[in-house]
Write a protein that holds these residues in place. Sequence first.
Motif, PDB file in Angstrom:
ATOM      1  N   PRO C 178      32.808  31.703  56.911  1.00 49.41           N
ATOM      2  CA  PRO C 178      33.452  30.395  57.068  1.00 49.41           C
ATOM      3  C   PRO C 178      32.590  29.434  57.897  1.00 49.41           C
ATOM      4  O   PRO C 178      32.567  28.245  57.648  1.00 49.41           O
ATOM      5  CB  PRO C 178      34.764  30.733  57.773  1.00 49.41           C
ATOM      6  CG  PRO C 178      35.034  32.146  57.417  1.00 49.41           C
ATOM      7  CD  PRO C 178      33.709  32.797  57.228  1.00 49.41           C
ATOM      8  N   GLY C 179      31.843  29.967  58.810  1.00 46.72           N
ATOM      9  CA  GLY C 179      31.012  29.079  59.638  1.00 46.72           C
ATOM     10  C   GLY C 179      29.953  28.407  58.799  1.00 46.72           C
ATOM     11  O   GLY C 179      29.746  27.201  58.862  1.00 46.72           O
ATOM     12  N   VAL C 180      29.327  29.138  57.909  1.00 46.42           N
ATOM     13  CA  VAL C 180      28.173  28.566  57.194  1.00 46.42           C
ATOM     14  C   VAL C 180      28.541  28.144  55.782  1.00 46.42           C
ATOM     15  O   VAL C 180      27.677  27.869  54.971  1.00 46.42           O
ATOM     16  CB  VAL C 180      27.032  29.600  57.109  1.00 46.42           C
ATOM     17  CG1 VAL C 180      26.507  29.891  58.482  1.00 46.42           C
ATOM     18  CG2 VAL C 180      27.535  30.877  56.464  1.00 46.42           C
ATOM     19  N   ILE C 181      29.851  28.096  55.474  1.00 47.55           N
ATOM     20  CA  ILE C 181      30.216  27.805  54.077  1.00 47.55           C
ATOM     21  C   ILE C 181      29.659  26.444  53.665  1.00 47.55           C
ATOM     22  O   ILE C 181      29.407  26.166  52.514  1.00 47.55           O
ATOM     23  CB  ILE C 181      31.743  27.850  53.891  1.00 47.55           C
ATOM     24  CG1 ILE C 181      32.104  27.974  52.405  1.00 47.55           C
ATOM     25  CG2 ILE C 181      32.428  26.633  54.469  1.00 47.55           C
ATOM     26  CD1 ILE C 181      31.960  29.352  51.872  1.00 47.55           C
ATOM     27  N   LYS C 230      40.388  45.173  33.574  1.00 53.20           N
ATOM     28  CA  LYS C 230      40.891  43.872  34.065  1.00 53.20           C
ATOM     29  C   LYS C 230      41.520  44.041  35.438  1.00 53.20           C
ATOM     30  O   LYS C 230      41.329  43.217  36.339  1.00 53.20           O
ATOM     31  CB  LYS C 230      41.940  43.320  33.085  1.00 53.20           C
ATOM     32  CG  LYS C 230      41.416  42.857  31.753  1.00 53.20           C
ATOM     33  CD  LYS C 230      41.591  41.376  31.621  1.00 53.20           C
ATOM     34  CE  LYS C 230      41.038  40.769  30.350  1.00 53.20           C
ATOM     35  NZ  LYS C 230      39.857  41.360  29.811  1.00 53.20           N
ATOM     36  N   VAL C 231      42.255  45.126  35.631  1.00 49.76           N
ATOM     37  CA  VAL C 231      42.915  45.341  36.929  1.00 49.76           C
ATOM     38  C   VAL C 231      41.845  45.430  38.019  1.00 49.76           C
ATOM     39  O   VAL C 231      41.932  44.795  39.071  1.00 49.76           O
ATOM     40  CB  VAL C 231      43.756  46.636  36.868  1.00 49.76           C
ATOM     41  CG1 VAL C 231      44.175  47.062  38.257  1.00 49.76           C
ATOM     42  CG2 VAL C 231      44.956  46.444  35.975  1.00 49.76           C
ATOM     43  N   ALA C 232      40.772  46.176  37.728  1.00 44.83           N
ATOM     44  CA  ALA C 232      39.714  46.320  38.747  1.00 44.83           C
ATOM     45  C   ALA C 232      39.090  44.961  39.027  1.00 44.83           C
ATOM     46  O   ALA C 232      38.805  44.616  40.179  1.00 44.83           O
ATOM     47  CB  ALA C 232      38.650  47.294  38.240  1.00 44.83           C
ATOM     48  N   ALA C 233      38.924  44.161  37.953  1.00 42.50           N
ATOM     49  CA  ALA C 233      38.300  42.841  38.149  1.00 42.50           C
ATOM     50  C   ALA C 233      39.191  41.989  39.062  1.00 42.50           C
ATOM     51  O   ALA C 233      38.696  41.318  39.975  1.00 42.50           O
ATOM     52  CB  ALA C 233      38.116  42.155  36.799  1.00 42.50           C
ATOM     53  N   VAL C 234      40.512  42.064  38.837  1.00 34.88           N
ATOM     54  CA  VAL C 234      41.423  41.277  39.677  1.00 34.88           C
ATOM     55  C   VAL C 234      41.254  41.702  41.134  1.00 34.88           C
ATOM     56  O   VAL C 234      41.112  40.868  42.041  1.00 34.88           O
ATOM     57  CB  VAL C 234      42.886  41.479  39.209  1.00 34.88           C
ATOM     58  CG1 VAL C 234      43.863  40.981  40.257  1.00 34.88           C
ATOM     59  CG2 VAL C 234      43.122  40.791  37.886  1.00 34.88           C
ATOM     60  N   ALA C 235      41.195  43.014  41.341  1.00 32.94           N
ATOM     61  CA  ALA C 235      41.113  43.502  42.724  1.00 32.94           C
ATOM     62  C   ALA C 235      39.869  42.954  43.415  1.00 32.94           C
ATOM     63  O   ALA C 235      39.922  42.405  44.514  1.00 32.94           O
ATOM     64  CB  ALA C 235      41.070  45.035  42.716  1.00 32.94           C
ATOM     65  N   ILE C 236      38.755  43.036  42.726  1.00 36.67           N
ATOM     66  CA  ILE C 236      37.501  42.682  43.396  1.00 36.67           C
ATOM     67  C   ILE C 236      37.390  41.168  43.568  1.00 36.67           C
ATOM     68  O   ILE C 236      36.892  40.676  44.583  1.00 36.67           O
ATOM     69  CB  ILE C 236      36.283  43.266  42.662  1.00 36.67           C
ATOM     70  CG1 ILE C 236      35.114  43.435  43.622  1.00 36.67           C
ATOM     71  CG2 ILE C 236      35.908  42.459  41.452  1.00 36.67           C
ATOM     72  CD1 ILE C 236      35.358  44.386  44.723  1.00 36.67           C
ATOM     73  N   ALA C 242      39.115  36.160  49.112  1.00 37.08           N
ATOM     74  CA  ALA C 242      39.614  36.235  50.498  1.00 37.08           C
ATOM     75  C   ALA C 242      38.433  36.087  51.458  1.00 37.08           C
ATOM     76  O   ALA C 242      38.545  35.549  52.553  1.00 37.08           O
ATOM     77  CB  ALA C 242      40.302  37.574  50.718  1.00 37.08           C
ATOM     78  N   LEU C 243      37.285  36.510  50.997  1.00 40.96           N
ATOM     79  CA  LEU C 243      36.055  36.420  51.784  1.00 40.96           C
ATOM     80  C   LEU C 243      35.834  35.000  52.263  1.00 40.96           C
ATOM     81  O   LEU C 243      35.493  34.735  53.397  1.00 40.96           O
ATOM     82  CB  LEU C 243      34.897  36.824  50.859  1.00 40.96           C
ATOM     83  CG  LEU C 243      33.545  37.128  51.445  1.00 40.96           C
ATOM     84  CD1 LEU C 243      33.615  38.360  52.302  1.00 40.96           C
ATOM     85  CD2 LEU C 243      32.564  37.382  50.307  1.00 40.96           C
ATOM     86  N   SER C 244      36.076  34.052  51.368  1.00 39.03           N
ATOM     87  CA  SER C 244      35.721  32.689  51.744  1.00 39.03           C
ATOM     88  C   SER C 244      36.817  32.070  52.599  1.00 39.03           C
ATOM     89  O   SER C 244      36.753  30.902  52.933  1.00 39.03           O
ATOM     90  CB  SER C 244      35.548  31.852  50.476  1.00 39.03           C
ATOM     91  OG  SER C 244      36.848  31.616  49.968  1.00 39.03           O
ATOM     92  N   GLY C 245      37.852  32.859  52.895  1.00 41.29           N
ATOM     93  CA  GLY C 245      38.837  32.394  53.861  1.00 41.29           C
ATOM     94  C   GLY C 245      39.578  31.156  53.417  1.00 41.29           C
ATOM     95  O   GLY C 245      40.156  30.431  54.219  1.00 41.29           O
ATOM     96  N   GLY C 246      39.559  30.869  52.114  1.00 42.73           N
ATOM     97  CA  GLY C 246      40.375  29.785  51.593  1.00 42.73           C
ATOM     98  C   GLY C 246      40.033  28.446  52.200  1.00 42.73           C
ATOM     99  O   GLY C 246      40.789  27.497  52.111  1.00 42.73           O
ATOM    100  N   LEU C 296      44.158  31.829  43.246  1.00 37.15           N
ATOM    101  CA  LEU C 296      43.603  30.625  43.878  1.00 37.15           C
ATOM    102  C   LEU C 296      44.553  30.027  44.895  1.00 37.15           C
ATOM    103  O   LEU C 296      44.145  29.218  45.705  1.00 37.15           O
ATOM    104  CB  LEU C 296      43.245  29.578  42.820  1.00 37.15           C
ATOM    105  CG  LEU C 296      44.315  28.927  41.975  1.00 37.15           C
ATOM    106  CD1 LEU C 296      44.934  27.735  42.661  1.00 37.15           C
ATOM    107  CD2 LEU C 296      43.703  28.462  40.660  1.00 37.15           C
ATOM    108  N   SER C 297      45.835  30.478  44.901  1.00 34.23           N
ATOM    109  CA  SER C 297      46.710  29.905  45.932  1.00 34.23           C
ATOM    110  C   SER C 297      46.401  30.535  47.290  1.00 34.23           C
ATOM    111  O   SER C 297      46.912  30.093  48.300  1.00 34.23           O
ATOM    112  CB  SER C 297      48.169  30.144  45.560  1.00 34.23           C
ATOM    113  OG  SER C 297      48.302  31.449  45.108  1.00 34.23           O
ATOM    114  N   MET C 298      45.587  31.537  47.326  1.00 31.47           N
ATOM    115  CA  MET C 298      44.974  32.051  48.568  1.00 31.47           C
ATOM    116  C   MET C 298      45.955  32.236  49.706  1.00 31.47           C
ATOM    117  O   MET C 298      45.625  31.993  50.856  1.00 31.47           O
ATOM    118  CB  MET C 298      43.877  31.077  49.026  1.00 31.47           C
ATOM    119  CG  MET C 298      42.671  31.145  48.139  1.00 31.47           C
ATOM    120  SD  MET C 298      41.281  30.352  48.890  1.00 31.47           S
ATOM    121  CE  MET C 298      40.198  30.195  47.501  1.00 31.47           C
ATOM    122  N   SER C 299      47.180  32.618  49.357  1.00 24.48           N
ATOM    123  CA  SER C 299      48.112  32.914  50.463  1.00 24.48           C
ATOM    124  C   SER C 299      48.607  34.337  50.230  1.00 24.48           C
ATOM    125  O   SER C 299      48.418  34.894  49.162  1.00 24.48           O
ATOM    126  CB  SER C 299      49.312  31.966  50.362  1.00 24.48           C
ATOM    127  OG  SER C 299      49.910  32.191  49.100  1.00 24.48           O
TER     128      SER C 299
END
Lengths: 107, 166, 460
Positions: C178-181, C230-236, C242-246, C296-299
């Motif tokens: 998040p600092g360097v995004i 597809k399920v695995a793709a959703v998970a990853i 979540a990495l980008s902290g929304g 994408l709603s990232m909550s």
Amino acid sequence: MQYSLPSFLIVSSLLFCLGMYTVLTRRNAIGILMGIELVLNGAGLNFVAFSRFLEPSQTTNLLSGQIFTLFIIAVAAAEVAVALAIVLSLYSRMKSIDVEDFKNLRG
Amino acid sequence: MTDLIFNVFILLTIIPCFWVALSSNIVHAAFSLLITLFGIAGLYVLLGADFIGVIQVIVYIGGILVLIIFGVMMTQRGKLLPLSIQLPGKLFGAVLTGVILAALLLSATRTLWPVAAVLGEPQLTSAAIGDLLLGKYLIPFEIASVLLLAALIGAVLIARRSVRGE
Amino acid sequence: LLMAVVFFGLAMSARPNPRRDYFAALFMAGVGVVVALACVRLEGTLFFEAYRVDLFSQVFKVMLAMGFFLVVCLCTELNGIEERHHPEFYLFLTTCTLAMMMLVSSVELLTIYVALELSSYSLYILVPLRRGHGVDVEAGIKYLMVGACASAVMLFGLSYVFGVTHTTYLVEIIHVLPGVIGTPAAIVGLLLVLCGFFFKLAVFPFHFWAPDVYQGAANQVTAYIATASKVAAVAIIMRVVALSGGSSKYLVDMLVTLSIASMTLGNLVAIVQKDMKRLLAYSSISHAGYVLIGILSMSATGYASAIFYALAYLVMNLCCFLVVVKVSHDGSDLKIAQLAGLHRRAPLLAMALMLAVFGLAGIPPTIGFTGKFLVFAAAMEKGYVALVIIAMINATISLYYYILVVKAAYLMEPDEELPRLPVSIPTKVLTVALVTAMVVFGVAPSYLLEVARAAARMLM
């Protein structure tokens, strides 16, 4: 260009784009494979360059970039093996397909 | 001095790339790929990653490139392998890669990389890589072994099937 | 980890010894599900924090094990592939599941990359394994070329993410990124990484391979690709987003456009489809769009709805493929017209198909509706009203071509009298189980939702 990180990044970006261009415009299946190899090499170069120039944080020491490249080479080897198996089987079937077309035409 | 060698290796890497991308003759492309890979191996050694450089030469050029050239030779006699998902021609490809190139160059030069003040003298890395491989990166090592196994079996399976001409 | 060992043994045992029949694979898959369920509560990190086992990964492991088990059940008489290749077929299915389970619980860039490669390669090998005619190899090539290119692009993105944060551990990346995004390199890197994952999920710009591969591959293989990978793709994707902290607005806009594009494209093209599997391919593309809305709603609620939707999608699609496998007994491709008069030939299958198709369209009683409802609720909560409206329109469009399928099954009369379809007992049990699962979780999703929400919290 002097020996520094940005110049390495430029080189690997050039590799990436040339590889992508090859993949997008080559007609021959094996040509596309070469393009993919170029892109993989570009990424590998990036990893090693980063691990060399950036000062190591606590979890990664100097070599983690190189480990990544090692794995990239291994994966690329597996990839080429599988891809060529499929290409050659298509190629051998392609000849047999021609024969069939010919037969259907006559039949 | 290192700048000179550095620039030589860069030229060695980039120039043949254009043949790989543009040349009509596929065999020319394969051999120009050979030169590019040598250039990259040189860059690796220049970056102090001697182990990786040697691995690159042996595995990549010795193994993968030989396989690619073998593949090229095998399919040389027949007509071109038509691929039905060809994106609309060269223009689209050129434009897309141009945009990506611009973005990459911008990002490469613009971001200020926290470059290490003192660049450590490059020492022999193979020992260190060894213990890292089995230490911190054990899981990827295991998965990679399963990957190579699966690729091996798969390649044999598909190739053998076609030879028998099913 | 126990499960990885089990599967490793399974992969070894499935080595191509000659006449290994189907029931051994079924038993092994069953063991896999039991083990997955047993260690749901397991916590902890292993292998120098490169491999994190938490509720989030365990929930997905259970889903993957279930998907694998159900697909193996589908292959009772594996006719799409010659007998000689059955052991290898199971071997590659197992390695793929093993890889995806590793992928789901790995928190280190290198592990993610290698696990993703293993799962894709086993699929690349499975696709051309089909019996006889050459269309499958062509699909195989296409899948391989696009896949290899997407993973190479992803790798390049990974190298930039590595460069910016100079660590391969996701845990640290979450603090540093998040600092360097703001820096262009971080955005370019993250974007390229997402491209690789979008390929696996067949989102809009990367969906070219889906219809051809769905049609080209053997039915069981398509079932596996459509559901488990597809399920695995959703998970990853959830882990990476979540990495980008929304925080980065730029990422959210891109996800919104992608989800709209894949929804509309998937639905519109599906309308004209004749071949059942191609229709399912385009419907899966549109469902990728719906799942993206949840992500994408990232909550926390957004992630929970995406997990729930992935599960709903898994169950419904498996039911559809069950019908496809059963109806096309010689393993060939199935035209929608061939479904005609299904209700007389196999009433149970027809009913199951109808319910599954209604679920996919999002009709109230089924699990599909609750899935869509949750995803829309999460999106509304974050204020993407326009997006939800477009999604609603798409749902109605999708209703049209789903009804087409049901019409074929029930109303159309087959031109010549097709034999009564023999439905074996285990398949009957399986269909009933799937149908009840769809309805029960449709009506009372509270328990599942709780598990999903807890898993999502684990992720934040």
